[in-house]
Design a protein around this motif. Structure first.
Motif, PDB file in Angstrom:
ATOM      1  N   VAL A 146       0.857  -1.192   0.000  1.00 23.56           N
ATOM      2  CA  VAL A 146       0.000   0.000   0.000  1.00 23.56           C
ATOM      3  C   VAL A 146       0.888   1.235   0.000  1.00 23.56           C
ATOM      4  O   VAL A 146       1.535   1.551   0.999  1.00 23.56           O
ATOM      5  N   ASP A 147       0.931   1.922  -1.121  1.00 27.45           N
ATOM      6  CA  ASP A 147       1.787   3.105  -1.260  1.00 27.45           C
ATOM      7  C   ASP A 147       1.226   3.966  -2.369  1.00 27.45           C
ATOM      8  O   ASP A 147       0.863   3.458  -3.440  1.00 27.45           O
ATOM      9  N   ASP A 148       1.114   5.285  -2.112  1.00 30.92           N
ATOM     10  CA  ASP A 148       0.582   6.168  -3.148  1.00 30.92           C
ATOM     11  C   ASP A 148       1.650   6.684  -4.108  1.00 30.92           C
ATOM     12  O   ASP A 148       1.358   7.516  -4.970  1.00 30.92           O
ATOM     13  N   SER A 193      -3.938   3.628  -2.161  1.00 31.26           N
ATOM     14  CA  SER A 193      -4.506   4.485  -1.112  1.00 31.26           C
ATOM     15  C   SER A 193      -5.056   3.616   0.009  1.00 31.26           C
ATOM     16  O   SER A 193      -5.242   2.394  -0.165  1.00 31.26           O
ATOM     17  N   GLY A 194      -5.361   4.242   1.136  1.00 35.01           N
ATOM     18  CA  GLY A 194      -5.951   3.521   2.239  1.00 35.01           C
ATOM     19  C   GLY A 194      -7.300   2.911   1.899  1.00 35.01           C
ATOM     20  O   GLY A 194      -7.515   1.710   2.130  1.00 35.01           O
ATOM     21  N   ASP A 233     -14.189   6.191   1.752  1.00 36.94           N
ATOM     22  CA  ASP A 233     -13.514   6.866   0.656  1.00 36.94           C
ATOM     23  C   ASP A 233     -12.736   8.094   1.097  1.00 36.94           C
ATOM     24  O   ASP A 233     -12.083   8.740   0.283  1.00 36.94           O
ATOM     25  N   ALA A 234     -12.816   8.453   2.362  1.00 36.47           N
ATOM     26  CA  ALA A 234     -12.040   9.589   2.855  1.00 36.47           C
ATOM     27  C   ALA A 234     -10.561   9.194   2.921  1.00 36.47           C
ATOM     28  O   ALA A 234     -10.225   8.025   3.020  1.00 36.47           O
ATOM     29  N   LEU A 245      -4.494   3.487   8.891  1.00 34.54           N
ATOM     30  CA  LEU A 245      -4.812   2.273   8.150  1.00 34.54           C
ATOM     31  C   LEU A 245      -4.383   1.044   8.946  1.00 34.54           C
ATOM     32  O   LEU A 245      -5.110   0.048   9.019  1.00 34.54           O
ATOM     33  N   VAL A 246      -3.213   1.107   9.555  1.00 29.45           N
ATOM     34  CA  VAL A 246      -2.738   0.001  10.394  1.00 29.45           C
ATOM     35  C   VAL A 246      -3.749  -0.269  11.511  1.00 29.45           C
ATOM     36  O   VAL A 246      -4.107  -1.419  11.789  1.00 29.45           O
TER      37      VAL A 246
END
Length: 255
Positions: A9-11, A36-37, A82-83, A90-91
């Motif tokens: 997970v990385d933008d 994204s998260g 979606d925010a 996230l973790v």
């Protein structure tokens, strides 16, 4: 051969794709990526529904985050939300909703405070983004054995941060314990962001009485503002009053 399912997970798209490709070259690793998260939460939900849940999630420490976002209290996101969701939040969300998934935070630089926050949120490891592939694979396999992985240079700082956090939490709990039941209810309303008038309407009190209760709360907690009282309350584990439920009964023992 049992395969380890990893979600990156990385933008930063180039980094995520490169890392995913490198991990996928391992014969026992299967990789997916999310940018994204919210996308990560959807991936986790879809994989679980298919009976192919992820084993390990690698999360960018700076995922959609600013310095201000990482400084505030951890907020647990809802699945499919979606925010924007920062890495440490996230973790926390995955720890709550998908406890079988081990999470490892990938960071640009060592930061004892943020590493401690990540561990408190439920992460099993904190690893530099520029570490070797062999090191990262060792961490992935290690966390599946319930190991916790931190760079040696961070150990002292993280322990200091965790000790300080525990001390602050214990002191905060002691101060909150000095409040009366009514003052605790007022404090929970303050945590929920209610103003004096809204608290008065909810508790069937006059604004003047609520003002007195709020002043007593600040005095007993040893703070000078509502924001400071809310921060202390959260450290002590005090949550907001349920704004969706019924208001408290008129009168009663809390008065």
């Amino acid at each position: 051969m049992a395969r380890i399912r990893v979600l990156v997970v990385d933008d930063h798209r180039i980094f995520a794709e490169s890392l995913a490709a490198a991990l996928a070259a391992e014969p026992d690793v299967e990789v997916s990526a999310a940018g994204s998260g919210p996308a990560a939460l959807r991936c986790l939900e879809r994989a679980a529904a298919e009976g192919r849940g992820f084993d390990v999630m690698l999360v960018d420490a700076d995922l959609g985050a600013t310095a201000a976002a990482t400084a505030r209290a951890v907020r647990v996101p809802e699945p499919g939300e979606d925010a924007p969701v920062d890495g440490i939040s996230l973790v926390a969300g995955v720890r709550t909703g998908r406890p079988a998934v081990r999470t490892v935070v990938l960071a640009e630089k060592d930061d004892p405070r943020r590493a401690a926050l990540a561990l408190q949120a439920g992460a099993s490891g904190w690893v530099a983004k520029d570490c070797s592939l062999q090191r990262l694979l060792a961490v992935i396999r290690g966390v599946l054995r319930d190991e916790t992985h931190l760079p040696p240079a961070l150990l002292t700082g993280v322990l200091r941060e965790l000790t300080a956090a525990r001390k602050h939490r214990t002191e905060s709990e002691r101060l909150v314990g000095s409040l009366t039941p009514r003052e605790c209810e007022v404090l929970r309303c303050m945590v929920a962001g209610l103003g004096r008038k809204a608290v008065a309407e909810r508790l069937f009190l006059s604004p003047h009485t609520v003002r007195t209760h709020m002043q007593n709360v600040l005095g007993k907690l040893g703070v000078h503002s509502t924001l400071a009282a809310v921060a202390l309350a959260r450290r002590a584990g005090v949550g907001p009053v349920d704004l969706t439920g019924d208001v408290v009964e008129r009168g009663g023992q809390l008065a």
